[in-house]
Structure formats: structure tokens, C-alpha cells
Design an enzyme around this catalytic site. Structure first.
Site, short mmCIF file in Angstrom:
data_model
loop_
_atom_site.label_atom_id
_atom_site.label_comp_id
_atom_site.label_asym_id
_atom_site.label_seq_id
_atom_site.Cartn_x
_atom_site.Cartn_y
_atom_site.Cartn_z
N SER A 211 8.97 -6.20 1.73
CA SER A 211 7.41 -6.18 1.95
C SER A 211 6.37 -7.12 1.15
CB SER A 211 6.75 -4.88 2.07
OG SER A 211 6.87 -4.37 0.69
N GLY B 161 15.25 -4.54 -3.11
CA GLY B 161 14.11 -3.35 -3.36
C GLY B 161 14.94 -2.00 -3.38
N ASN C 181 6.31 4.67 1.16
CA ASN C 181 7.30 4.97 1.81
C ASN C 181 7.85 6.48 0.96
OD1 ASN C 181 7.13 3.43 3.97
ND2 ASN C 181 9.04 2.28 3.78
N THR D 135 9.72 5.52 -8.29
CA THR D 135 10.31 5.11 -7.09
C THR D 135 11.54 4.07 -7.07
OG1 THR D 135 8.66 3.35 -6.70
CG2 THR D 135 8.25 5.42 -5.86
N SER D 136 11.72 3.60 -8.40
CA SER D 136 13.05 2.71 -8.48
C SER D 136 14.15 3.68 -9.25
CB SER D 136 12.54 1.57 -9.30
OG SER D 136 13.57 0.42 -9.13
N HIS E 68 6.39 1.81 -2.21
CA HIS E 68 5.86 2.98 -2.83
C HIS E 68 5.27 4.07 -1.85
CE1 HIS E 68 6.31 1.11 -7.09
NE2 HIS E 68 6.42 0.14 -6.30
N ASP F 151 2.61 8.20 -8.40
CA ASP F 151 3.35 7.15 -8.63
C ASP F 151 3.33 7.02 -10.27
OD1 ASP F 151 4.71 4.52 -9.00
OD2 ASP F 151 4.77 4.53 -6.84
N TRP G 239 8.94 -7.73 11.72
CA TRP G 239 9.48 -6.19 10.92
C TRP G 239 10.29 -5.56 11.71
CZ3 TRP G 239 8.61 -5.80 6.11
CH2 TRP G 239 8.38 -4.27 5.44
N1 UDP Z 1 11.34 -2.07 6.13
C1 UDP Z 1 11.03 -1.81 7.13
N2 UDP Z 1 11.29 -2.97 8.03
C2 UDP Z 1 11.60 -4.13 7.69
C3 UDP Z 1 11.53 -4.58 6.18
C4 UDP Z 1 11.76 -3.28 5.35
O1 UDP Z 1 11.07 -0.87 7.76
O2 UDP Z 1 11.71 -5.33 8.47
C5 UDP Z 1 11.12 -0.84 5.15
C6 UDP Z 1 12.58 -0.43 4.39
O3 UDP Z 1 13.14 0.32 5.11
C7 UDP Z 1 12.19 0.03 2.99
C8 UDP Z 1 10.63 -0.62 2.62
O4 UDP Z 1 10.15 -1.40 3.97
O5 UDP Z 1 11.97 1.36 3.33
C9 UDP Z 1 10.76 -1.83 1.87
O6 UDP Z 1 10.87 -1.30 0.39
P1 UDP Z 1 11.81 -1.88 -0.72
O7 UDP Z 1 11.80 -0.84 -1.84
O8 UDP Z 1 13.18 -2.12 -0.11
O9 UDP Z 1 11.30 -3.41 -0.96
P2 UDP Z 1 9.50 -3.79 -1.15
O10 UDP Z 1 9.21 -4.03 0.03
O11 UDP Z 1 8.89 -2.70 -2.20
O12 UDP Z 1 9.94 -5.09 -2.02
#
Ligand code: UDP
Length: 454
Positions: free
Chosen positions: A276, A354, A21, A137-138, A19, A115, A334
Site C-alpha cells: 500500500s 511487507g 489490518n 505489526t512486523s 497496520h 501500535d 487493488w
Molecule cells: N492488500 C490487499 N490488496 C492488494 C495489496 C495488498 O488487500 O492489492 C493487503 C494485503 O493483504 C496486506 C496489506 O494490504 O494485508 C498490505 O500490508 P503489508 O504489510 O504487506 O504491506 P504495506 O502495505 O504495509 O507496505
């Protein structure tokens, strides 16, 4: 431009990576259009101001939310966290906003963008007579599915077990979804129903909804949304195409893998990341490891510390796994995900779906293997595999044989070529929508004009 320069926008993200990002990307987009930016944020997961020297940051008290967020590690009922935030941030948010309104002499505060999950902010904005825009955001598909599903009745679709014969059957209220998908969305249907009702009511009461999507991807759903949510809608995504997510990353991205990727053959690498928040059990973790080992392709695997329930990091890997894999596989805490997906060596993305990850994969034309965990992810995953047909669903969880076969379908079979063709077509559509005159480009201009008119 001069009048715009004097206008300020206040933004308030939900404090989770997926959220933060898009909210900070949106802040950057609006900043380049001449607006001043103030970000109100909780103490938990506060963004690093030094990564955004052009913004002003205003922290608010979240009444110890970090202790509550820790519960995610053992109980994935996100509705509890959402309720906590919506109940505990009211006074701090109102006080902060009121102070900012009083203190802003040389510029006008045009609006607040929060949000959509922060549904309480609508009443505060109304009280302070400030327009509020909701950032969702979805996907739009997720909103339509949430709207259709009977969360607050005692219907059986949330109470099935794996053994029930209906498990594989489509849900009448939203036929794209199967009963087994519904069970994943939430462990607390009543809480989810309350959350969805609150969020939708306050989205409808807002001055507008901003979606991180693009028209060509969700065209049919956009029409339904326009009828169900008769407030102005702006589809100017995908936001990360204007600004990458790296500056809002809460965990340091391991950039050493780029030189490793440089050495891998074109489209050969299986990139694995479950985002995440998603968690996996030790046995699932081991099945993933065996599946990756058995398929024989290079892989890059993101294992967040704490992602494997009951482990700190890699302790539960099969014996000598890393030694056996040698340079064929890399595991990092990461990754710089957008760069990984852009890299020519990346062949597919095994993802939890995600919404940010899904969009990032679409934008780079990288086919997906779908392993959703909860909330919107099972919905996104069905769209990817069964509607857009740009990925394959890893049905029924983590098991080494199934993993190996699914990766092979995407990486080696004709089916994979067809998927790649379809997702490349969507990639082109994204680029066109962002180009001058395209739908996202136009929608961004509309949003800028709309905010300027406040
Ligand atoms: N992300 C990243 N590095 C990683 C894994 C994820 O920078 O190793 C970023 C990814 O590019 C995205 C965000 O973390 O922008 C994850 O958001 P997403 O909605 O896909 O999933 P959430 O973490 O909310 O479940």
C-alpha cells in the site's frame, strides 16, 4: 464469559493499511472472546465503521496528517511521519481516552492496545493508570535487526553507494543482512535511531507485547526477544487466519479477477503486488512490464493509482502493452490479496515483503520473489530468501532480464520445487499452531486470561 463481556478494550492503530489490518483483525479476535471493542483512530485513513458494526469508533484530530502523509509520494523518510504522529496526537488521544474512561459506567475498560510505533501512548496510559499493550505489526527478526544496527553512529554502513565494494558484504552487526539492504532501510539513520530507541523503550515499559507472528516461524528470535524485552510476549498470529483483511481495506478490492483466476491452470499465475505504500519509478515500472511479458506466464499485477512516481495510473506502460498481453495478464488497482494467494492458480508472489504480505504468502504456501522497498521490508526479504529459503531475492532491482530469470527460477526450475516444499512445510506449521493446543492457540488463551486479569 459474563465477566469478560463487561470488559472493554480500546485499540489505536497507526493509520496505514499494513497496520490497520492487523489491529482490526486483533480487535475481531478479542471481540469473539467476549470483549467490547472501541477503536480510536486518526482522521487520516479512518476505517469504515459500517464494516465493523460490532465496534465503537472514536475519531481524534491528527493535526492535518493527510498533508504530511502526502510527502511519502516524494520522500520516503517514514521517520518524519512517525515523529509527526507521535508529537501531534498526544493531547487528542489523552482527551479521548480520559472521556472514554469517565463515560464507561456499565463495563470496565481493561486496557489499551496501541501500535508499538505510537510510543507516546505509554506515557498517556501511565498517566491515566490504564495498562497498555503494544502491538508490533512486523516480525521479531525486524526488531532484533533494528536493535543491532548502529543507526545513531556515523558508521559507514548507511552511507555506502552502489559502487562501494562492500555493497554485497554481510553487515557484522546482523550478518543475515548485506550492506546494500541496510541502505534501503532508511534514508535518515539518525531519525530511525531515535524512533527505534523510543519505540523499544516504550515497548519495554508496556504491560505486554503482542506479535503478529507464530512461534514455530521465529523460534530462535523469540528466545532472544524474551531476554531483551522482559515484558510478557504473546505470539498468536498470523491474525488474518482468524479474520480476513477485506473488511479493513481502505481501497476497494477488485473481485472480478477471481473468475479470471478460475480459468488459469494450477500454479501458473505470477501475482505481483508491492503493497500500500511502496513506490516505483517509471523506468522500473516499464522493466516490470517487459519482464512479465517476456516470461510468457499469466500474471495478475496490482498497480495502485499513484504507485508509479509521476503517473496517475497506467500511462507509463510500454505502448500497446495491455492489447499485446490480452487475457494473459490482468492489471488491477487493488486485489482481494488473501483470496488470490489461496487460489489454486497462483504460482508465486512477487512482493515487497511487507510483513502482512509475507505472512499471507507463508500461510498459503506460495513461494515469493522479493523486491523490498524500505524500513522492515529488506529485513523480511532476507529472512524469506536466505534464512527460511522460501523465496528468491530479485537482487539489484528491476531489470527485465533479471526479472525473467528470477520468475523462471521460482516457477519452472527444480529450485522452485524445493522452495515450494519448504514453504508448504511452514504452511502446515501455521495450521498446527492455530489448532487447539497449538502455540498460537495457547498464546491467544494466555492473552485473553491476561487482559481479563486487569
Ligand atoms: N492488500 C490487499 N490488496 C492488494 C495489496 C495488498 O488487500 O492489492 C493487503 C494485503 O493483504 C496486506 C496489506 O494490504 O494485508 C498490505 O500490508 P503489508 O504489510 O504487506 O504491506 P504495506 O502495505 O504495509 O507496505
Amino acid at each position: 464469559m459474563d465477566t469478560l463481556r463487561r470488559k472493554t478494550i480500546i485499540l489505536f492503530p497507526i493509520p496505514f493499511q499494513g497496520h490497520i489490518n492487523p489491529m482490526l483483525q486483533l480487535a475481531n479476535i478479542l471481540h469473539t472472546h467476549g470483549f467490547k471493542i472501541i477503536v480510536i483512530h486518526t482522521q487520516y485513513n479512518s476505517p469504515n465503521p459500517s464494516n465493523h458494526p460490532h465496534f465503537t469508533f472514536s475519531p481524534i484530530d491528527d493535526n492535518g496528517f493527510s498533508k504530511i502523509a502526502e510527502k511519502l509520494a516524494t520522500n520516503l523518510d517514514v521517520t518524519y511521519l512517525i515523529r509527526y504522529l507521535n508529537e501531534n496526537c498526544v493531547d487528542p488521544f489523552r482527551d479521548c481516552l480520559a472521556k472514554l474512561l469517565l463515560g464507561d459506567q456499565e463495563s470496565t475498560i481493561a486496557c489499551v492496545i496501541t501500535d508499538a510505533i505510537f510510543y507516546f501512548t505509554q506515557a498517556v496510559a501511565d498517566e491515566l493508570k490504564l495498562p497498555r499493550l503494544a502491538l508490533r505489526t512486523s516480525s521479531m527478526g525486524c526488531v532484533l535487526a533494528y536493535d543491532a544496527l548502529p543507526f545513531d553512529s556515523n558508521k559507514t554502513c548507511f552511507c555506502l553507494t552502489k559502487e562501494d565494494s562492500d555493497y554485497e558484504v554481510s553487515v557484522p552487526e546482523y550478518p543475515l543482512l548485506k550492506f546494500k539492504d541496510i541502505m534501503k532501510i532508511t534514508s535518515n539513520p539518525q531519525g530511525m535511531g531515535d524512533f527505534v530507541t523510543n519505540m523499544f523503550n516504550q515497548m519495554k515499559a508496556s504491560s505486554g507485547i503482542i506479535w503478529n507472528t507464530f512461534k514455530e516461524l521465529e523460534e530462535s528470535d523469540l528466545e532472544t526477544i524474551s531476554q531483551d524485552f522482559p515484558t510478557p510476549s504473546f505470539t498468536l498470529g498470523p491474525f488474518h487466519k482468524y479474520f480476513p483483511a477485506s473488511s479493513s481495506s481502505l481501497i476497494e478490492q477488485d473481485r472480478t479477477i477471481i473468475s479470471w483466476l478460475d480459468k488459469q491452470p494450477r500454479k501458473s499465475v505470477v501475482y505481483v503486488s508491492f503493497g500500500s505504500v511502496a513506490l516505483i519509478t517509471k523506468s522500473e515500472f516499464q522493466e516490470v512490464a517487459h519482464g512479465l511479458a517476456n516470461v510468457g506466464l499469466p500474471f495478475l499485477w496490482v498497480v495502485r493509482p499513484g504507485m508509479v512516481v509521476g503517473s496517475e495510473w497506467l500511462e507509463s506502460l510500454p505502448e500497446n502493452f495491455q492489447e499485446k498481453m490480452g487475457d494473459r495478464g490482468r492489471i488491477v488497482k487493488w486485489s482481494p490479496q488473501q483470496e488470490v494467494l489461496t487460489h489454486p492458480a497462483t504460482g508465486c508472489f512477487w512482493t515487497h515483503n511487507g510483513w502482512n504480505s509475507t505472512l499471507e504468502s507463508i500461510c498459503e504456501g506460495v513461494p515469493m520473489i522479493c523486491s523490498p522497498c524500505f524500513v522492515d521490508q529488506p529485513i523480511n526479504a532476507r529472512y524469506v530468501s536466505d534464512f527460511w529459503k522460501i523465496g528468491v531475492f530479485l537482487e539489484d532491482g528491476f531489470e527485465r532480464m533479471g526479472i525473467e530469470m528470477t520468475i523462471k527460477r521460482v516457477m519452472m526450475d527444480k529450485e522452485g520445487d524445493e522452495i515450494r516444499e519448504r514453504i508448504s512445510y511452514l504452511k502446515e506449521k501455521v495450521n498446527l499452531s492455530l489448532d487447539k493446543g497449538g502455540s498460537s492457540f495457547q498464546s491467544l488463551n494466555n492473552l485473553v486470561d491476561y487482559i481479563s486479569s486487569f
